[in-house]
Design an enzyme around this catalytic site. Structure first.
Site, short mmCIF file in Angstrom:
data_model
loop_
_atom_site.label_atom_id
_atom_site.label_comp_id
_atom_site.label_asym_id
_atom_site.label_seq_id
_atom_site.Cartn_x
_atom_site.Cartn_y
_atom_site.Cartn_z
N THR A 14 0.82 -1.21 0.00
CA THR A 14 0.00 0.00 0.00
C THR A 14 0.85 1.26 0.00
OG1 THR A 14 -1.79 -1.13 1.12
CG2 THR A 14 -1.74 1.23 1.37
N THR A 94 1.68 -4.37 4.28
CA THR A 94 1.57 -4.63 5.72
C THR A 94 0.98 -6.01 6.03
OG1 THR A 94 -0.61 -3.59 5.82
CG2 THR A 94 1.32 -2.19 6.28
N ASP A 95 0.33 -6.65 5.03
CA ASP A 95 -0.38 -7.90 5.33
C ASP A 95 0.56 -9.01 5.83
OD1 ASP A 95 -2.76 -6.75 4.65
OD2 ASP A 95 -2.91 -7.69 2.68
N1 ASP Z 1 -2.71 -5.65 0.87
C1 ASP Z 1 -1.65 -4.70 1.16
C2 ASP Z 1 -0.33 -5.44 1.18
O1 ASP Z 1 -0.03 -6.13 2.13
C3 ASP Z 1 -1.93 -4.02 2.44
C4 ASP Z 1 -0.91 -3.03 2.86
O2 ASP Z 1 0.18 -2.89 2.33
O3 ASP Z 1 -1.22 -2.31 3.84
O4 ASP Z 1 0.41 -5.31 0.26
#
Ligand code: ASP
Length: 334
Positions: A14, A94-95
């Site tokens: 993200t 973040t996942d």
């Molecule tokens: N779906 C995204 C990822 O993990 C979420 C994020 O980056 O916050 O790439």
């Protein structure tokens, strides 16, 4: 004065996401910006460090694979060995950020800081958190106080150990906590205030780097299954048939399970599959012998390791050739 030299490895997420409008924080295309665009959004980085950038892959981190992990670990190991690099920053979705952090911490030497960061809001959002997170990650990676830190997760002004960092919210910018622990450091006015000295925290965590003089080409299969009402035990036999060398259970409560699942996992353990029981609960440990007779069934208690992290840890332990007792000893140290 010469500035610290950092390597930025951009991997998507993200933080590199673009949305159709400034108010969109949940509907966006992740992994859309390159490393240089991320740097350009934080002009203050130029005063802080000399930064070289690479993009080994670019993805939403829900698509992370162990092949990506091995690629990243190989690059980080090179960077740590390179006297021309003082620290590493990795931008990441973040996942699965906390899992990648633990993977790198376990497989790479810890003499330089490797700081992983991301963002909960895409780069185009009002109040995007990526630029500040990236700046703070660079501060940490460039700081002499971070020497010996190993991998650290930096999110929302807090630095977490890779063993305890946990994403606990799907959308808010304060999505990360230190599970059953405190943050290692707080960012205050652009500076890191360490609560636990970086190297001291790193020394407490088991490392597997000595087992991996060279990294394997692939990791052994380890499956993660969940205890739930009416859980079907045939999933365990299926995993073994598919070649799982390890199985992690996200158990109820203190890593507990129904009798049919217990019997099926016991059968798997008898066949040589390493079975770890973790918990689907968001906090607290799973202690050996408590609630389940681990010795009778040949199970390993996960301690403070979450099911997802237990899966990657177990896979690395098997890759390193460790047996059940040695694996038990490592889990007990977390
Ligand atoms: N779906 C995204 C990822 O993990 C979420 C994020 O980056 O916050 O790439």
């Amino acid at each position: 004065m010469t500035k610290p030299r950092l390597l930025l490895l951009a991997t998507g997420g993200t933080i590199a996401g673009i949305a159709p409008s400034a108010a969109s924080t949940l509907s966006y295309a992740p992994a859309s910006l390159g490393a240089d665009s991320l740097i350009a959004s934080v002009p203050a980085l130029a005063d802080l460090a000399e930064i070289t950038t690479e993009m080994p892959f670019s993805t939403g981190s829900q698509h992370m694979t162990s092949t990506c992990w091995l690629t990243l670990a190989a690059r980080v190991r090179q960077a740590i060995a390179d006297p021309a690099i003082d620290g590493v920053v990795i931008t990441h979705g973040t996942d699965t950020l906390e899992e990648t952090a633990l993977f790198l911490d376990l497989t790479c030497p810890r003499n330089k800081a490797v700081v992983l960061t991301g963002a909960m809001r895409p780069a185009t959002a009002l109040g995007a958190d990526g630029p500040m997170n990236l700046y703070a990650a660079a501060v940490l990676a460039a700081s002499p106080a971070s020497r010996g830190a190993g991998a650290i997760v930096l999110m929302n002004d807090q630095a977490f150990g890779p063993d305890r960092a946990a994403k606990v919210h799907t959308s808010r910018v304060d999505a990360f906590v230190a599970r059953s622990a405190m943050p290692l450091a707080l960012m205050l006015d652009g500076k890191a205030v360490w609560q636990t000295p970086a190297a001291v925290a790193a020394e407490r965590r088991p490392s597997l780097a000595a087992h991996f003089a060279s990294l394997p080409d692939a990791l052994p299969r380890v499956d993660l299954i969940a205890q739930q009402v009416d859980a079907d035990p045939t999933i365990v036999d299926w995993c073994v048939q598919q070649g799982a060398r390890g199985i992690v259970l996200a158990g109820t409560g203190h890593g507990t399970m129904s009798r049919p699942i217990e019997a099926a996992l016991g059968r798997a353990a008898e066949k040589g599959c390493l079975v770890v029981r973790a918990s689907r609960i968001s906090d607290g440990p799973v202690m050996p012998g408590a609630g389940v007779d681990d010795d009778r069934f040949g199970f390993i208690a996960a301690g403070f390791v979450t099911p997802h992290k237990a899966r990657l840890l177990l896979s690395l332990l098997i890759a390193a050739g460790l047996d059940r007792e040695a694996a038990r000893a490592i889990f007990a140290r977390f």
